[in-house]
Scaffold this active site. Structure first.
Site, PDB file in Angstrom:
ATOM      1  CD  GLU A 132      -3.002   1.081   2.203  1.00  0.00           C
ATOM      2  OE1 GLU A 132      -2.723   0.496   3.260  1.00  0.00           O
ATOM      3  OE2 GLU A 132      -4.055   1.713   2.041  1.00  0.00           O
ATOM      4  CB  THR A 185      -5.071   9.845   0.137  1.00  0.00           C
ATOM      5  OG1 THR A 185      -6.062   8.836  -0.120  1.00  0.00           O
ATOM      6  CG2 THR A 185      -4.453   9.595   1.495  1.00  0.00           C
TER       7      THR A 185
END
Length: 312
Positions: A132, A185
């Site tokens: 990730e 994000t």
């Protein structure tokens, strides 16, 4: 297992932060998540042969969290072969529900299972989180850990990685609503305050600690009165049209708390009464519509199992 036999792995969606537990608390939820079909192949590589999703995703295993995590697991266990995968995305990208983390968890789990389960679920957190990080740029386990372990988790340290599964709340009902807006994000991090007051710090720390206690004690009432965030929510809510009114109407409809899932835009409300959940869901979706924002919703519960084999 025959070398070419396919297995099927499911990794649940997750709610990062759980309000005041910024970057350290996370929990997994039922009914949403990613599914990966996988099989062993003789070549020492990872092949993503198909992706089923409503949006474009790379089949390059070095650019996809499932592929990166699987490659890392194969390296760690010294596998003599590789893995072929088909990815079925079960949630929207950029929703704040840990989409990339779920793919990473499923990819890591599948590779490990196909080669004899040499690593524990806890040991899969690191390769999944590294995957990730490679895609998002940030190393945090508040989505990968609960997706793998299930329930709620607490990350004490990222380096070295130190994650603990806290527990679960058996009568927790979660109303998830995802407004159709885009929040990057990076944008959601840049908007956060660089300095906070001691009063805000103590308030958030106390509530985060009590949430940990609530999951450890299976205590819904304690969780409900601790879902308060005086630092992250006030900043990020400015990115979600109508958030203040949405929260007010959800509480009036019977929710015991509401805040943002991860970096958003998904929000979640909580109750322990099934009869209230539909009213809460309806109040939230209708309020978003008043702000000309369509939204998808689901009523769910805590997933206490985490990533698992579902077929094969």
């Amino acid at each position: 297992m025959a070398q070419q036999e396919w297995i099927k792995v499911f990794a649940p969606a997750t709610i990062g932060n759980i309000g005041p537990g910024f970057d350290v608390l996370g929990m997994s939820v039922k009914y949403l998540g990613d599914t990966i079909e996988a099989r062993r192949i003789p070549e020492k590589t990872v092949l993503i042969s198909e992706i089923y999703a409503d949006y474009p995703l790379s089949t390059d295993p070095t650019q996809n969290t499932a592929g990166i995590a699987a490659q890392e697991v194969l390296r760690l266990i010294g596998a003599e072969g590789g893995v072929e995968m088909k990815i079925h995305k079960g949630m929207p990208s950029g929703s704040g529900l840990g989409s990339s983390a779920a793919s990473a968890a499923a990819g890591a789990f599948a590779a490990n299972y196909l080669y004899g389960q040499k690593l524990s679920k806890e040991e899969l957190i690191l390769p999944a989180t590294k995957a990730e990080e490679q895609v998002s740029g940030d190393f945090f386990a508040d989505n990968t850990a609960p997706s793998l372990l299930g329930g709620a988790t607490l990350t004490r340290s990222c380096l070295p990685l130190d994650v603990t599964k806290i527990g679960a709340i058996s009568n927790l009902i979660v109303v998830l609503v995802t407004p159709k807006i885009t929040i990057l994000t990076k944008e959601a991090r840049e908007i956060l305050p660089k300095l906070v007051s001691m009063k805000q710090f103590v308030f958030n720390m106390a509530n985060a600690c009590l949430i940990t206690a609530a999951f450890a004690k299976d205590d819904y009432s304690l969780f409900a009165r601790s879902l308060n965030d005086d630092i992250i929510e006030p900043a990020r809510s400015s990115l979600i049209p109508g958030f203040g009114q949405v929260k007010q109407n959800a509480l009036q409809a019977g929710a015991d708390g509401l805040t943002i899932s991860g970096s958003g835009p998904t929000i979640f409300a909580i109750t322990n009464e099934r009869s209230k959940a539909r009213f809460i869901e309806d109040a939230i979706v209708r309020t978003f519509l008043r702000f000309e924002v369509e939204a998808q919703s689901v009523i769910t519960e805590l997933d206490n199992e985490g990533t698992r084999l579902v077929e094969g």
